[in-house]
Structures are given as structure tokens and as C-alpha cells.
Scaffold this motif. Sequence first.
Motif, PDB file in Angstrom:
ATOM      1  N   TRP A 248      14.788  27.428   0.807  1.00  0.00           N
ATOM      2  CA  TRP A 248      14.756  28.812   1.236  1.00  0.00           C
ATOM      3  C   TRP A 248      15.398  29.298   2.417  1.00  0.00           C
ATOM      4  O   TRP A 248      16.015  30.403   2.609  1.00  0.00           O
ATOM      5  N   LEU A 249      15.901  28.156   3.205  1.00  0.00           N
ATOM      6  CA  LEU A 249      16.536  28.475   4.244  1.00  0.00           C
ATOM      7  C   LEU A 249      18.175  28.745   4.347  1.00  0.00           C
ATOM      8  O   LEU A 249      18.976  29.107   5.091  1.00  0.00           O
ATOM      9  N   TYR A 250      18.734  28.447   2.913  1.00  0.00           N
ATOM     10  CA  TYR A 250      19.855  28.576   2.852  1.00  0.00           C
ATOM     11  C   TYR A 250      20.315  30.202   2.250  1.00  0.00           C
ATOM     12  O   TYR A 250      21.503  30.513   2.406  1.00  0.00           O
ATOM     13  N   HIS A 251      19.206  30.877   1.707  1.00  0.00           N
ATOM     14  CA  HIS A 251      19.492  32.079   1.532  1.00  0.00           C
ATOM     15  C   HIS A 251      20.303  32.302   0.333  1.00  0.00           C
ATOM     16  O   HIS A 251      21.047  33.458   0.135  1.00  0.00           O
ATOM     17  N   ARG A 252      20.501  31.418  -0.398  1.00  0.00           N
ATOM     18  CA  ARG A 252      21.684  31.353  -1.735  1.00  0.00           C
ATOM     19  C   ARG A 252      20.829  31.911  -2.969  1.00  0.00           C
ATOM     20  O   ARG A 252      21.547  31.960  -4.048  1.00  0.00           O
ATOM     21  N   ASP A 253      19.576  31.663  -3.316  1.00  0.00           N
ATOM     22  CA  ASP A 253      18.912  31.888  -4.408  1.00  0.00           C
ATOM     23  C   ASP A 253      17.826  32.907  -4.327  1.00  0.00           C
ATOM     24  O   ASP A 253      17.440  33.258  -3.147  1.00  0.00           O
ATOM     25  N   SER A 254      17.491  33.447  -5.247  1.00  0.00           N
ATOM     26  CA  SER A 254      16.193  34.490  -5.435  1.00  0.00           C
ATOM     27  C   SER A 254      14.868  33.619  -5.320  1.00  0.00           C
ATOM     28  O   SER A 254      14.901  32.357  -5.365  1.00  0.00           O
TER      29      SER A 254
END
Length: 387
Positions: A248-254
Amino acid sequence: MPGLARRTRTEAEGTPLPGGHRREAATGAHPPAGPLYSGSGREPYFDNAKYLALVLVACAHGWEPYLAEHRTVLALYDLVYTFHMPVFVVVSGYFSRNIALRPWELHRLVAGLLLPYLFFEVLYAHFRRWAAHDPSYPVNVIDPQFLDWFLLALFLWRLSAPVWRIVRRPLPVAVGIAVLASVTPGIGPDLDLQRVLQFLPFFVLGTLLRPAHFDRLRGRRVRAAAVAVAAAASAAAYWAAPRLDHAWLYHRDSAQALGASTATGVAAALALLGCSAVLTGCFLAWVPRRRTWYTGLGAATLYGYLLHGFLVKGAAARGWYEPAWLGTPAGMVLVTAAAALAVTALCTPPVRRLVRPLVEPRAAWLLRDPASPEEGPLSAQPRTVGP
């Protein structure tokens, strides 16, 4: 909440820290006098912030092979990843707030961000062929690799900078876009648009800030509160470490790609935005404003950012993380110190002279000189494009 269970995926991706900055010279504006500014025309405060945040990035990357073994290391990793990217995005937005996309500004965006992005995409693709023993690994400039994504993101954010000056409520609009992106699984990996959109509120926040806002962070009460908040956040990170999927912290996925429902994704996106904003303020509250021994290094953090990825991936390919003693507390201290020293060395003048053609390329072979009688020669403006 469902979908927030911890998963084992890791990512050695950090934040770029492109370029230097002068007293709004890149935009022609004149900042107000105040304690934030030094007589040298550079703000030591922001150089200090970039260097300290870069060290945290490098240390977090050094910790990645040990996340499954040490709850404390995982908690520190999660804590750093909550705010280190927002720090750089906010600072980048702050130094982009007067961009009007004049010809010389576009020239600098292409030469200072887009060209280095393309160069390092090719370099990292070939490096990955060597590290993974995969000679067929493709060069795909549409799907950013490893550390390169922030260069492309910053290029796109800065192109959007003039838009936010005409929007009535830019920050709520940007938050809405970020939340919608986080629950839109159709946004694929091309151009890393998930991260471009999910981190957008921090860029917009930076464009809204003024020197007085940073001055207020130096108040005694604010700094004391920052210590208390950071301590509470550390305890929360330790509790959440075995429970939270740090992807979640990478913000690369939905949210859907992470196994969560749309409602959970909306709540998680808003919660993470709030936590990241608070911890970013805590970090900036304690950054020194005076010149320090590392202030000069902070002006060249793009070098350390882009180059330390080769060390991280190279160390993994060579098996340097495999000795069991490195997983002990003493070993982790050594890994942390080595990461900090290595990324510091990569910001020093000898390294910069060696790789400057790739990080700060001359673009006369590609771009026309955008000088005009109204704007003056390009050489009168600082070459670097960055926060």
C-alpha cells in the motif's frame, strides 16, 4: 479491514531528488526575505532536507532483504515509506509553483528530467540483463523501471503546474483524483500513472506553500509535537508491521489489485494521505536550516538517488546480503551505515563529474535554444531542474 493483510512483496524504489534550486531563479520570482533564505541564493534548509531524506531512502533499500526476519526493521521500513516520498514531492511542488511553461522552462524540463529518464531506463534495462542473467530483457521506456519513475512523474506534475493556479480548490481536487485513481484498476503500469496520480496531492500541496509555512514548522510547540507524533507513529508501525501489506505504501497498485474492496480502498487512500502529510510535517520540522557539512551534498541528491540503485541491485545479484550474521542487530547497524555512506559518496564532486553527462545532459544536440529578447539567454538561468 479486509484486503489490508500483510503480503511479502518488497520494492527497492525510492524517491528522486532532482537538481538544485536557487531563490526562485528558475521562475523569475523574488521570494520574501526571511529566515528560510540564505545570502548564497540557495536555501540550505531544502538541501538539508533532501540529503537526510535520501539517506533514509538508501537505508530502507538496504533493509529490504531482512524485512521477513525482523519486525523492528519492517516497522522502520514502513515508517520511512510513509513519508519519504511525500517529502520530495512536496519540495518539488514548492519549487514548481511559479512554472508557466515558458520556452526556457520547457527546455529545462526536457533536458533535466526527460532525457535523464530515458538514459537511465536504458542503463537499468541493460543492468537488469546482467543481474538477472536475462539477455532478452527489453528496454521499455513506457514502463518505468526501479528508481526512474519519479523523473517521469515529476516531468508530468510540472507540466500540470499552471493548471493548479486556476483551479479554485486545488488540494481537494487533487485528493479526489488520487482517491479515484486508487480504486481504478484499469490504470495499468504504463507511465506509472497510479503513482503519478496517487502522489499528486503532495505536489499540489507544495505549490500552495510559501516560506512562511516552513517557518511555522520551526516553532517550539510544533517541533515538540512532531517528536510526540513520530514516537506514536513508530509504535503504530511496530504494531502494524506483521498485519499491514506494505505494498500500500508504494502507491503503484489499485486497491482491487491489493485484494481490497472499493470502500476499503477509499478509506485506506484517505488514511494514508493523512498519515503521510502529518509525518512529512514532522520530518520537515526537524530539518536544520543552517548550513551543515552535508548541505552541499543535498544539492546533488539526484546523483545519489539514481546511482544507488545499481549498488542495491548489484549487491543482491552478488549475494552480499546472504551471510547470516548480517541479519543480527550488529549486522543491521552495519548494513544501515554502509547504505548511508554509499549514497553520500555518490553525491560527492568526483562522482558527479564522472556521470554528469547522464544526469545533467547538455541538450543542444536535440533542443533549440529557447532564448528570446523578453526572457534573456538560457545561460542566465540555472541549468538544473529540480526542487
